[in-house]
Write an enzyme that holds these catalytic residues in place. Structure first.
Site, PDB file in Angstrom:
ATOM      1  N   HIS A  76     -42.865  -5.838  42.481  1.00  0.00           N
ATOM      2  CA  HIS A  76     -44.126  -6.587  42.559  1.00  0.00           C
ATOM      3  C   HIS A  76     -43.951  -7.762  43.510  1.00  0.00           C
ATOM      4  CE1 HIS A  76     -46.533  -5.228  38.778  1.00  0.00           C
ATOM      5  NE2 HIS A  76     -45.864  -4.215  39.321  1.00  0.00           N
ATOM      6  N   TYR A 204     -52.860 -12.947  35.010  1.00  0.00           N
ATOM      7  CA  TYR A 204     -52.844 -14.023  34.017  1.00  0.00           C
ATOM      8  C   TYR A 204     -54.223 -14.680  34.055  1.00  0.00           C
ATOM      9  CZ  TYR A 204     -47.665 -14.007  34.015  1.00  0.00           C
ATOM     10  OH  TYR A 204     -46.347 -13.668  33.905  1.00  0.00           O
ATOM     11  N   PRO A 296     -43.358 -17.020  26.563  1.00  0.00           N
ATOM     12  CA  PRO A 296     -43.223 -15.914  27.521  1.00  0.00           C
ATOM     13  C   PRO A 296     -44.161 -16.009  28.733  1.00  0.00           C
ATOM     14  CG  PRO A 296     -44.229 -15.158  25.487  1.00  0.00           C
ATOM     15  CD  PRO A 296     -43.784 -16.560  25.253  1.00  0.00           C
ATOM     16  N   LYS A 300     -39.595 -15.858  31.593  1.00  0.00           N
ATOM     17  CA  LYS A 300     -38.275 -16.437  31.837  1.00  0.00           C
ATOM     18  C   LYS A 300     -37.223 -16.103  30.783  1.00  0.00           C
ATOM     19  CE  LYS A 300     -39.303 -17.939  35.621  1.00  0.00           C
ATOM     20  NZ  LYS A 300     -38.915 -16.814  36.480  1.00  0.00           N
ATOM     21  N   TYR A 388     -41.511 -18.532  39.665  1.00  0.00           N
ATOM     22  CA  TYR A 388     -41.748 -17.232  39.015  1.00  0.00           C
ATOM     23  C   TYR A 388     -40.700 -16.205  39.461  1.00  0.00           C
ATOM     24  CZ  TYR A 388     -44.479 -13.590  36.694  1.00  0.00           C
ATOM     25  OH  TYR A 388     -44.897 -12.594  35.834  1.00  0.00           O
TER      26      TYR A 388
HETATM   27  P1  FAS Z   1     -32.113 -11.300  21.473  1.00  0.00           P
HETATM   28  O1  FAS Z   1     -32.868 -11.969  20.369  1.00  0.00           O
HETATM   29  O2  FAS Z   1     -32.802 -10.298  22.330  1.00  0.00           O
HETATM   30  O3  FAS Z   1     -30.832 -10.540  20.865  1.00  0.00           O
HETATM   31  C1  FAS Z   1     -30.069 -11.125  19.832  1.00  0.00           C
HETATM   32  C2  FAS Z   1     -29.383  -9.997  19.077  1.00  0.00           C
HETATM   33  O4  FAS Z   1     -28.531 -10.576  18.088  1.00  0.00           O
HETATM   34  C3  FAS Z   1     -30.361  -9.088  18.336  1.00  0.00           C
HETATM   35  O5  FAS Z   1     -30.075  -7.741  18.598  1.00  0.00           O
HETATM   36  C4  FAS Z   1     -30.150  -9.430  16.871  1.00  0.00           C
HETATM   37  O6  FAS Z   1     -30.353  -8.330  16.022  1.00  0.00           O
HETATM   38  C5  FAS Z   1     -28.701  -9.879  16.859  1.00  0.00           C
HETATM   39  N1  FAS Z   1     -28.378 -10.815  15.774  1.00  0.00           N
HETATM   40  C6  FAS Z   1     -29.136 -11.817  15.298  1.00  0.00           C
HETATM   41  N2  FAS Z   1     -28.478 -12.454  14.287  1.00  0.00           N
HETATM   42  C7  FAS Z   1     -27.268 -11.828  14.140  1.00  0.00           C
HETATM   43  C8  FAS Z   1     -26.154 -12.011  13.279  1.00  0.00           C
HETATM   44  N3  FAS Z   1     -26.146 -12.976  12.371  1.00  0.00           N
HETATM   45  N4  FAS Z   1     -25.081 -11.169  13.403  1.00  0.00           N
HETATM   46  C9  FAS Z   1     -25.092 -10.189  14.350  1.00  0.00           C
HETATM   47  N5  FAS Z   1     -26.120  -9.959  15.206  1.00  0.00           N
HETATM   48  C10 FAS Z   1     -27.197 -10.777  15.086  1.00  0.00           C
HETATM   49  N6  FAS Z   1     -39.311 -12.825  27.115  1.00  0.00           N
HETATM   50  C11 FAS Z   1     -40.008 -12.591  28.246  1.00  0.00           C
HETATM   51  O7  FAS Z   1     -39.544 -12.944  29.338  1.00  0.00           O
HETATM   52  N7  FAS Z   1     -41.237 -11.961  28.182  1.00  0.00           N
HETATM   53  C12 FAS Z   1     -41.771 -11.538  26.983  1.00  0.00           C
HETATM   54  O8  FAS Z   1     -42.867 -10.981  26.942  1.00  0.00           O
HETATM   55  C13 FAS Z   1     -41.061 -11.758  25.796  1.00  0.00           C
HETATM   56  N8  FAS Z   1     -41.554 -11.328  24.582  1.00  0.00           N
HETATM   57  C14 FAS Z   1     -40.836 -11.579  23.435  1.00  0.00           C
HETATM   58  C15 FAS Z   1     -41.309 -11.161  22.162  1.00  0.00           C
HETATM   59  C16 FAS Z   1     -40.581 -11.425  20.991  1.00  0.00           C
HETATM   60  C17 FAS Z   1     -41.108 -10.975  19.639  1.00  0.00           C
HETATM   61  C18 FAS Z   1     -39.364 -12.136  21.074  1.00  0.00           C
HETATM   62  C19 FAS Z   1     -38.575 -12.462  19.825  1.00  0.00           C
HETATM   63  C20 FAS Z   1     -38.887 -12.549  22.319  1.00  0.00           C
HETATM   64  C21 FAS Z   1     -39.611 -12.266  23.510  1.00  0.00           C
HETATM   65  N9  FAS Z   1     -39.152 -12.650  24.771  1.00  0.00           N
HETATM   66  C22 FAS Z   1     -39.825 -12.419  25.912  1.00  0.00           C
HETATM   67  C23 FAS Z   1     -37.919 -13.310  24.914  1.00  0.00           C
HETATM   68  C24 FAS Z   1     -36.852 -12.235  24.882  1.00  0.00           C
HETATM   69  O9  FAS Z   1     -37.044 -11.339  25.931  1.00  0.00           O
HETATM   70  C25 FAS Z   1     -35.546 -12.960  24.921  1.00  0.00           C
HETATM   71  O10 FAS Z   1     -35.522 -13.953  25.933  1.00  0.00           O
HETATM   72  C26 FAS Z   1     -34.390 -12.030  25.090  1.00  0.00           C
HETATM   73  O11 FAS Z   1     -34.463 -11.046  24.095  1.00  0.00           O
HETATM   74  C27 FAS Z   1     -33.126 -12.871  24.984  1.00  0.00           C
HETATM   75  O12 FAS Z   1     -32.084 -12.008  24.803  1.00  0.00           O
HETATM   76  P2  FAS Z   1     -30.863 -12.418  23.811  1.00  0.00           P
HETATM   77  O13 FAS Z   1     -30.469 -13.819  24.100  1.00  0.00           O
HETATM   78  O14 FAS Z   1     -29.886 -11.322  23.947  1.00  0.00           O
HETATM   79  O15 FAS Z   1     -31.496 -12.479  22.351  1.00  0.00           O
HETATM   80  C1  PHB Z   2     -44.476  -8.272  29.807  1.00  0.00           C
HETATM   81  O1  PHB Z   2     -44.749  -7.335  30.605  1.00  0.00           O
HETATM   82  O2  PHB Z   2     -44.070  -8.057  28.641  1.00  0.00           O
HETATM   83  C2  PHB Z   2     -44.641  -9.698  30.260  1.00  0.00           C
HETATM   84  C3  PHB Z   2     -44.871  -9.958  31.608  1.00  0.00           C
HETATM   85  C4  PHB Z   2     -45.029 -11.275  32.022  1.00  0.00           C
HETATM   86  C5  PHB Z   2     -44.943 -12.299  31.095  1.00  0.00           C
HETATM   87  C6  PHB Z   2     -44.694 -12.030  29.745  1.00  0.00           C
HETATM   88  C7  PHB Z   2     -44.541 -10.713  29.327  1.00  0.00           C
HETATM   89  O3  PHB Z   2     -45.106 -13.596  31.503  1.00  0.00           O
END
Ligand code: FAS
Ligand code: PHB
Length: 393
Positions: A76, A204, A296, A300, A388
Site C-alpha cells: 500500500h 480512516y 490501534p 503501531k 505511519y
Molecule cells: P501478544 O499479546 O500478541 O502476545 C503475548 C503472548 O503471551 C500471547 O500469546 C499470550 O497468550 C502469552 N501469555 C500471556 N501471559 C502469559 C503467561 N503468564 N505465561 C505464558 N504466556 C503468556 N495492533 C495493531 O497494530 N493493529 C490492530 O488492529 C490491533 N488490534 C488488536 C486487538 C486486540 C484485541 C489486541 C489485544 C491487540 C491488538 N493490537 C493491534 C496490538 C497487537 O497487535 C499487539 O501489538 C501485538 O500482539 C503485540 O505482540 P506481543 O507483544 O507478542 O503480545
Molecule cells: C487492521 O487491518 O487490522 C488495522 C489496520 C490499520 C489500523 C488498525 C488495524 O490502524
C-alpha cells in the site's frame, strides 16, 4: 517430548514478539525456549493487527519467514483519511519513498510458528502458572505447570514477551517501574468478513456518530472497525447493524462499494496508551505489549513489538559473541526512544479521529482544524506519512 531444563534465553509468550525474538536469536546462533500459556490453535486463531512497516518486513526477511508475506501481502502506497465522505489521500510513496504491507498478524504468527517447529527449538504450549525466579541474580530461571507436572528452566536471560496481561511485568517490584497510561472512553468493534474490500487502500473516517476504519486482509477478505462504547455488548451489534453503521460513517462514496456478508470474526477491543519504564529489570527484558500498548489507530502495536525485538536480539547476540553487556544496558533507553514517538503518533491519530465529546465542543473544533490543516498542507501530510510508514529503527 520432555521439557528442556536449560537454555540461553527463556522467552515468555508465543505472540509476534516472542516468536520473532526466538527466530532471530536462532538465526544468530543463540538458543531459546518459548513458554506459551495458550494452545497453538488459540494463538494461531487470534485476529489482530494488519499493517506492517517496511522495517518489520525487513526483520521478517532477516528471520527467513517472509516468503508467503511477499507472495500474499498487499503493498500500500497510501491511505485515505479525513471527514466522513471527504477523505484525502496521504501519498506515502510520494512523500516518503516508502510503503506499508497489509498482511495480517495472524499470518505472521503462523509463519513464525511454522519456522520454530521446523527445528528451531521448543515451544511449550499451555504452560500454566509461569513463575520468574532469580531475575536479579546471575541464575534466572522459569518454572511452570504442564501435563500435571512441575517444570523448571535455567537460563541466562528472560525475555518477557507475554503481552499486556502477562506475568513478566507483574514480576518486577512496583517501585522499580514507572508506568504512564491513558485509557480512552471508547473501544473498537472489529469484524472480519470474506467479502472484497470497499477500497484498494485503507480508509480512516471521522464521523459525528464515531470513527470508522475500512481495512483488509486480502482481495477477498475485509477487516472493518467502528468506534463503540468501551463495554459494548456484541449481541447489540448483529452484522446488519454493523454494515449500516459502516456505510453511514465511511460516507456515500465508500458505502457504494461496500460488499456486505456474514462476519467470520467479531470482537471489541479497548483502547489505551500505556508505557512501563524501564523495559528491563536485572536479567529480565520486556518486549512488545508486555512493556507498552498503543491504540490501534496508528497501526503501531505489532510494529513496535518488532523494533523492540530488533534491539533486544542485537544486544543479546552482542553479549554472546563478545561478552559485552553494553547494548543490554542500553536496551531500554534505545527501545523507549522509538516507543514514545509511536505513542505520540497513535495518541494524535486517536484524538483526531474519534468522537470525544459533543460535536460543538472545543475538542471537536480542534479535530476539524487538524483534519482541515492536514488536507491543506503537504508538510502536515508528510508528518503523518513518515510516522505511519514507520520511523527508522
Ligand atoms: P501478544 O499479546 O500478541 O502476545 C503475548 C503472548 O503471551 C500471547 O500469546 C499470550 O497468550 C502469552 N501469555 C500471556 N501471559 C502469559 C503467561 N503468564 N505465561 C505464558 N504466556 C503468556 N495492533 C495493531 O497494530 N493493529 C490492530 O488492529 C490491533 N488490534 C488488536 C486487538 C486486540 C484485541 C489486541 C489485544 C491487540 C491488538 N493490537 C493491534 C496490538 C497487537 O497487535 C499487539 O501489538 C501485538 O500482539 C503485540 O505482540 P506481543 O507483544 O507478542 O503480545
Ligand atoms: C487492521 O487491518 O487490522 C488495522 C489496520 C490499520 C489500523 C488498525 C488495524 O490502524
Amino acid at each position: 517430548m520432555p521439557s528442556p531444563s536449560r537454555t540461553q534465553v527463556g522467552i515468555i509468550g508465543a505472540g509476534p514478539a516472542g516468536l520473532l525474538l526466538a527466530r532471530l536469536l536462532k538465526v544468530h546462533g543463540v538458543e531459546s525456549v518459548i513458554l506459551e500459556a495458550r494452545s497453538r490453535d488459540y494463538v494461531e486463531g487470534r485476529v489482530r493487527a494488519g499493517v506492517l512497516e517496511q522495517g518489520t518486513v525487513s526483520l521478517l526477511e532477516e528471520a527467513g519467514v517472509a516468503d508467503r508475506l511477499h507472495r500474499e501481502g498487499l503493498i500500500h502506497d497510501g491511505v485515505a483519511i479525513g471527514h466522513s465522505g471527504h477523505p484525502i489521500r496521504i501519498d506515502f510513496k510520494g512523500l516518503t519513498g516508502k510503503h506499508v504491507v497489509v498482511y495480517g498478524q495472524t499470518e505472521v504468527t503462523r509463519d513464525l510458528i511454522a519456522a520454530r517447529l521446523a527445528g528451531d527449538g521448543a515451544i511449550v504450549w499451555e504452560a500454566a502458572d509461569v513463575v520468574l525466579h532469580g531475575i536479579t541474580d546471575d541464575r534466572p530461571r522459569l518454572s511452570w505447570q504442564a501435563g500435571g507436572e512441575h517444570h523448571e528452566l535455567a537460563c541466562d536471560f528472560i525475555a518477557g514477551c507475554d503481552g499486556f496481561h502477562g506475568v513478566s511485568r507483574q514480576s518486577i517490584p512496583p517501585g522499580a517501574l514507572t508506568t504512564y497510561e491513558r485509557v480512552y472512553p471508547f473501544g473498537w468493534l472489529g469484524i472480519l468478513a470474506d467479502v472484497p474490500p470497499c477500497s484498494h487502500e485503507l480508509i480512516y473516517a471521522r464521523h459525528p456518530r464515531g470513527f470508522a476504519l475500512a481495512s483488509m486482509r486480502s482481495p477477498t477478505r475485509s477487516r472493518y472497525y467502528v468506534q463503540c462504547a468501551v463495554e459494548e455488548n456484541l449481541d447489540a451489534w448483529p452484522d446488519a447493524r454493523i454494515w449500516e453503521e459502516l456505510k453511514l460513517r465511511l460516507g456515500p462514496a465508500a458505502a457504494a462499494h461496500i460488499t456486505t456478508g456474514p462476519s467470520i470474526e467479531k470482537s471489541v477491543a479497548p483502547l489505551r496508551s500505556f508505557v512501563a519504564a524501564p523495559m528491563r529489570h536485572g536479567n529480565l527484558f520486556l518486549a512488545g505489549d508486555a512493556a507498552h500498548i498503543v491504540p490501534p489507530t496508528g497501526a503501531k502495536g505489532l510494529n513496535l513489538a518488532a523494533s523492540d525485538v530488533h534491539y533486544l536480539c542485537r544486544a543479546l547476540v552482542a553479549f554472546y559473541r563478545t561478552g559485552s553487556r553494553d547494548q543490554l544496558d542500553r536496551y531500554s533507553d534505545t527501545a523507549l526512544a522509538r516507543v514514545w514517538k509511536a505513542e505520540r503518533f497513535s495518541w494524535w491519530m486517536t484524538t483526531m479521529l474519534h468522537r470525544l465529546h459533543d460535536e460543538e465542543s472545543f475538542e471537536a473544533q480542534m479535530q476539524r482544524a487538524e483534519l482541515d490543516y492536514l488536507a491543506s498542507s503537504r508538510a502536515a501530510q508528510t508528518v503523518l506519512a513518515e510516522n505511519y510508514v514507520g520511523l527508522p529503527f
